[in-house]
Design a protein around this motif. Structure first.
Motif, PDB file in Angstrom:
ATOM      1  N   LEU A 114       0.842  -1.186   0.000  1.00 44.30           N
ATOM      2  CA  LEU A 114       0.000   0.000   0.000  1.00 44.30           C
ATOM      3  C   LEU A 114       0.880   1.239   0.000  1.00 44.30           C
ATOM      4  O   LEU A 114       2.083   1.158   0.255  1.00 44.30           O
ATOM      5  CB  LEU A 114      -0.960   0.007   1.199  1.00 44.30           C
ATOM      6  CG  LEU A 114      -0.372  -0.060   2.617  1.00 44.30           C
ATOM      7  CD1 LEU A 114       0.129   1.288   3.105  1.00 44.30           C
ATOM      8  CD2 LEU A 114      -1.422  -0.587   3.575  1.00 44.30           C
ATOM      9  N   GLU A 115       0.254   2.368  -0.293  1.00 48.10           N
ATOM     10  CA  GLU A 115       0.915   3.661  -0.189  1.00 48.10           C
ATOM     11  C   GLU A 115       0.148   4.505   0.808  1.00 48.10           C
ATOM     12  O   GLU A 115      -1.077   4.435   0.882  1.00 48.10           O
ATOM     13  CB  GLU A 115       0.924   4.395  -1.533  1.00 48.10           C
ATOM     14  CG  GLU A 115       2.004   3.979  -2.460  1.00 48.10           C
ATOM     15  CD  GLU A 115       2.125   4.931  -3.636  1.00 48.10           C
ATOM     16  OE1 GLU A 115       3.259   5.178  -4.057  1.00 48.10           O
ATOM     17  OE2 GLU A 115       1.088   5.428  -4.125  1.00 48.10           O
ATOM     18  N   VAL A 116       0.888   5.301   1.569  1.00 45.58           N
ATOM     19  CA  VAL A 116       0.276   6.160   2.574  1.00 45.58           C
ATOM     20  C   VAL A 116       1.108   7.435   2.677  1.00 45.58           C
ATOM     21  O   VAL A 116       2.331   7.398   2.508  1.00 45.58           O
ATOM     22  CB  VAL A 116       0.176   5.426   3.937  1.00 45.58           C
ATOM     23  CG1 VAL A 116       1.547   5.016   4.455  1.00 45.58           C
ATOM     24  CG2 VAL A 116      -0.580   6.242   4.967  1.00 45.58           C
ATOM     25  N   PHE A 117       0.439   8.563   2.924  1.00 48.74           N
ATOM     26  CA  PHE A 117       1.186   9.795   3.156  1.00 48.74           C
ATOM     27  C   PHE A 117       2.104   9.595   4.360  1.00 48.74           C
ATOM     28  O   PHE A 117       1.680   9.065   5.391  1.00 48.74           O
ATOM     29  CB  PHE A 117       0.240  10.975   3.415  1.00 48.74           C
ATOM     30  CG  PHE A 117      -0.339  11.566   2.168  1.00 48.74           C
ATOM     31  CD1 PHE A 117       0.382  12.504   1.441  1.00 48.74           C
ATOM     32  CD2 PHE A 117      -1.587  11.189   1.714  1.00 48.74           C
ATOM     33  CE1 PHE A 117      -0.141  13.058   0.286  1.00 48.74           C
ATOM     34  CE2 PHE A 117      -2.121  11.735   0.567  1.00 48.74           C
ATOM     35  CZ  PHE A 117      -1.395  12.676  -0.162  1.00 48.74           C
ATOM     36  N   ALA A 118       3.334  10.027   4.232  1.00 48.01           N
ATOM     37  CA  ALA A 118       4.342   9.824   5.277  1.00 48.01           C
ATOM     38  C   ALA A 118       3.967  10.510   6.588  1.00 48.01           C
ATOM     39  O   ALA A 118       4.461  10.113   7.651  1.00 48.01           O
ATOM     40  CB  ALA A 118       5.706  10.305   4.789  1.00 48.01           C
ATOM     41  N   ASN A 119       3.094  11.516   6.544  1.00 47.62           N
ATOM     42  CA  ASN A 119       2.689  12.212   7.774  1.00 47.62           C
ATOM     43  C   ASN A 119       1.328  11.738   8.302  1.00 47.62           C
ATOM     44  O   ASN A 119       0.777  12.339   9.222  1.00 47.62           O
ATOM     45  CB  ASN A 119       2.689  13.732   7.554  1.00 47.62           C
ATOM     46  CG  ASN A 119       1.683  14.178   6.513  1.00 47.62           C
ATOM     47  OD1 ASN A 119       1.188  13.390   5.712  1.00 47.62           O
ATOM     48  ND2 ASN A 119       1.386  15.471   6.513  1.00 47.62           N
ATOM     49  N   ASN A 120       0.790  10.657   7.750  1.00 44.40           N
ATOM     50  CA  ASN A 120      -0.477  10.114   8.218  1.00 44.40           C
ATOM     51  C   ASN A 120      -0.193   9.092   9.322  1.00 44.40           C
ATOM     52  O   ASN A 120      -0.307   7.881   9.140  1.00 44.40           O
ATOM     53  CB  ASN A 120      -1.267   9.486   7.057  1.00 44.40           C
ATOM     54  CG  ASN A 120      -2.691   9.153   7.444  1.00 44.40           C
ATOM     55  OD1 ASN A 120      -3.022   9.055   8.616  1.00 44.40           O
ATOM     56  ND2 ASN A 120      -3.540   8.964   6.447  1.00 44.40           N
ATOM     57  N   ASP A 121       0.198   9.618  10.475  1.00 49.70           N
ATOM     58  CA  ASP A 121       0.634   8.768  11.590  1.00 49.70           C
ATOM     59  C   ASP A 121      -0.427   7.776  12.035  1.00 49.70           C
ATOM     60  O   ASP A 121      -0.104   6.622  12.353  1.00 49.70           O
ATOM     61  CB  ASP A 121       1.054   9.639  12.785  1.00 49.70           C
ATOM     62  CG  ASP A 121       2.252  10.512  12.471  1.00 49.70           C
ATOM     63  OD1 ASP A 121       3.087  10.111  11.634  1.00 49.70           O
ATOM     64  OD2 ASP A 121       2.357  11.602  13.062  1.00 49.70           O
ATOM     65  N   ARG A 122      -1.678   8.186  12.054  1.00 46.83           N
ATOM     66  CA  ARG A 122      -2.747   7.290  12.505  1.00 46.83           C
ATOM     67  C   ARG A 122      -2.861   6.071  11.594  1.00 46.83           C
ATOM     68  O   ARG A 122      -2.958   4.934  12.058  1.00 46.83           O
ATOM     69  CB  ARG A 122      -4.059   8.064  12.541  1.00 46.83           C
ATOM     70  CG  ARG A 122      -5.200   7.296  13.113  1.00 46.83           C
ATOM     71  CD  ARG A 122      -6.429   8.182  13.180  1.00 46.83           C
ATOM     72  NE  ARG A 122      -7.456   7.528  13.949  1.00 46.83           N
ATOM     73  CZ  ARG A 122      -8.518   8.134  14.398  1.00 46.83           C
ATOM     74  NH1 ARG A 122      -8.682   9.420  14.180  1.00 46.83           N
ATOM     75  NH2 ARG A 122      -9.420   7.473  15.061  1.00 46.83           N
ATOM     76  N   ALA A 123      -2.843   6.295  10.278  1.00 45.36           N
ATOM     77  CA  ALA A 123      -2.933   5.185   9.329  1.00 45.36           C
ATOM     78  C   ALA A 123      -1.703   4.303   9.406  1.00 45.36           C
ATOM     79  O   ALA A 123      -1.809   3.068   9.385  1.00 45.36           O
ATOM     80  CB  ALA A 123      -3.124   5.718   7.912  1.00 45.36           C
ATOM     81  N   ILE A 124      -0.540   4.907   9.531  1.00 43.61           N
ATOM     82  CA  ILE A 124       0.709   4.126   9.606  1.00 43.61           C
ATOM     83  C   ILE A 124       0.683   3.219  10.832  1.00 43.61           C
ATOM     84  O   ILE A 124       1.067   2.046  10.755  1.00 43.61           O
ATOM     85  CB  ILE A 124       1.933   5.062   9.583  1.00 43.61           C
ATOM     86  CG1 ILE A 124       2.030   5.735   8.197  1.00 43.61           C
ATOM     87  CG2 ILE A 124       3.214   4.296   9.919  1.00 43.61           C
ATOM     88  CD1 ILE A 124       3.002   6.898   8.142  1.00 43.61           C
ATOM     89  N   ARG A 125       0.214   3.730  11.967  1.00 39.92           N
ATOM     90  CA  ARG A 125       0.097   2.888  13.172  1.00 39.92           C
ATOM     91  C   ARG A 125      -0.845   1.708  12.920  1.00 39.92           C
ATOM     92  O   ARG A 125      -0.569   0.580  13.332  1.00 39.92           O
ATOM     93  CB  ARG A 125      -0.401   3.710  14.364  1.00 39.92           C
ATOM     94  CG  ARG A 125       0.659   4.511  15.054  1.00 39.92           C
ATOM     95  CD  ARG A 125       0.192   5.059  16.411  1.00 39.92           C
ATOM     96  NE  ARG A 125      -1.074   5.759  16.352  1.00 39.92           N
ATOM     97  CZ  ARG A 125      -1.216   7.052  16.054  1.00 39.92           C
ATOM     98  NH1 ARG A 125      -0.165   7.784  15.775  1.00 39.92           N
ATOM     99  NH2 ARG A 125      -2.415   7.603  16.039  1.00 39.92           N
ATOM    100  N   LEU A 126      -1.957   1.980  12.251  1.00 38.78           N
ATOM    101  CA  LEU A 126      -2.914   0.915  11.935  1.00 38.78           C
ATOM    102  C   LEU A 126      -2.258  -0.154  11.065  1.00 38.78           C
ATOM    103  O   LEU A 126      -2.358  -1.355  11.353  1.00 38.78           O
ATOM    104  CB  LEU A 126      -4.133   1.505  11.210  1.00 38.78           C
ATOM    105  CG  LEU A 126      -5.148   0.505  10.665  1.00 38.78           C
ATOM    106  CD1 LEU A 126      -5.815  -0.260  11.801  1.00 38.78           C
ATOM    107  CD2 LEU A 126      -6.177   1.229   9.808  1.00 38.78           C
ATOM    108  N   TYR A 127      -1.568   0.256  10.014  1.00 35.22           N
ATOM    109  CA  TYR A 127      -0.934  -0.694   9.103  1.00 35.22           C
ATOM    110  C   TYR A 127       0.165  -1.490   9.810  1.00 35.22           C
ATOM    111  O   TYR A 127       0.274  -2.703   9.616  1.00 35.22           O
ATOM    112  CB  TYR A 127      -0.379   0.013   7.867  1.00 35.22           C
ATOM    113  CG  TYR A 127      -1.414   0.850   7.136  1.00 35.22           C
ATOM    114  CD1 TYR A 127      -2.755   0.479   7.095  1.00 35.22           C
ATOM    115  CD2 TYR A 127      -1.049   2.026   6.503  1.00 35.22           C
ATOM    116  CE1 TYR A 127      -3.705   1.253   6.440  1.00 35.22           C
ATOM    117  CE2 TYR A 127      -1.991   2.804   5.838  1.00 35.22           C
ATOM    118  CZ  TYR A 127      -3.320   2.407   5.817  1.00 35.22           C
ATOM    119  OH  TYR A 127      -4.248   3.180   5.168  1.00 35.22           O
ATOM    120  N   ARG A 128       0.959  -0.821  10.623  1.00 30.09           N
ATOM    121  CA  ARG A 128       2.003  -1.541  11.380  1.00 30.09           C
ATOM    122  C   ARG A 128       1.395  -2.573  12.313  1.00 30.09           C
ATOM    123  O   ARG A 128       1.945  -3.658  12.492  1.00 30.09           O
ATOM    124  CB  ARG A 128       2.853  -0.560  12.177  1.00 30.09           C
ATOM    125  CG  ARG A 128       3.843   0.214  11.360  1.00 30.09           C
ATOM    126  CD  ARG A 128       4.658   1.132  12.236  1.00 30.09           C
ATOM    127  NE  ARG A 128       5.631   1.883  11.458  1.00 30.09           N
ATOM    128  CZ  ARG A 128       6.052   3.093  11.774  1.00 30.09           C
ATOM    129  NH1 ARG A 128       5.613   3.699  12.875  1.00 30.09           N
ATOM    130  NH2 ARG A 128       6.934   3.705  11.016  1.00 30.09           N
TER     131      ARG A 128
END
Length: 184
Positions: free
Chosen positions: A134-148
């Motif tokens: 997937l791709e995600v904006f590097a500053n979208n911390d909430r989404a990045i936490r979810l994906y991790r």
């Protein structure tokens, strides 16, 4: 549309059920996509018009593709979000997961997390994939936490975007969905 998806295709978790996206779901997905709390996380930040949204969905339905679009709702029918698996790589067992939309007022309740996990389960089990990205904006911390939390790991960055990858093995090692999904 992927022939594995039919009007009756459904996966059920403890909080939500996931089914094939239909024309009747488009007013929800359009309003979520155009909501200012969501719009800022799309590459194209212009609001979509209803006609363009409907034409996009008609092209998806008519296409001979492996792409899968899901609609998530609570067990009593409250709309929760949309997930998708698409961009299958010919000759590889990889695809992209995304086109994530969630009802802005329901965020933070664990509903969309379950929808994403059900989508990952379904993708690995029914599409015989070895990897999702997937791709995600590097500053979208909430989404990045979810994906991790689902086992995704960063694999690259470019122009303010992160690419994240998840192998079937890593997903299972991270606990998968914990067996929450039941296919009906």
């Amino acid at each position: 549309m992927n022939p594995l998806l039919s009007a009756g295709t459904c996966m059920t978790g403890s909080l939500i059920r996931l089914r094939a996206l239909t024309f009747h779901d488009l007013p929800y997905t359009l309003s979520w996509r155009n909501d200012q709390r969501s719009l800022r996380w799309f590459k194209s930040q212009e609001p979509l018009q209803s006609e363009a949204h409907e034409a996009w969905f008609q092209r998806y339905v008519a296409a001979d593709t492996r792409d899968c679009m899901f609609f998530a709702e609570t067990h009593d029918g409250m709309p929760v979000g949309q997930t998708s698996v698409y961009n299958f790589e010919p000759g590889a067992r990889r695809a992209e997961v995304g086109r994530f939309l969630s009802a802005p007022d329901l965020r933070g309740k664990g509903l969309f997390r379950e929808a994403m996990l059900l989508t990952l389960d379904w993708s690995f089990e029914n599409l015989d994939l070895d990897e999702l990205h997937l791709e995600v904006f590097a500053n979208n911390d909430r989404a990045i936490r979810l994906y991790r939390s689902a086992g995704f790991a960063e694999s690259g960055a470019s122009a303010g975007m992160l690419t994240m990858r998840l192998s079937r093995a890593d997903y299972l090692r991270a606990g998968g969905s914990g067996g929450l999904g039941v296919i009906q």
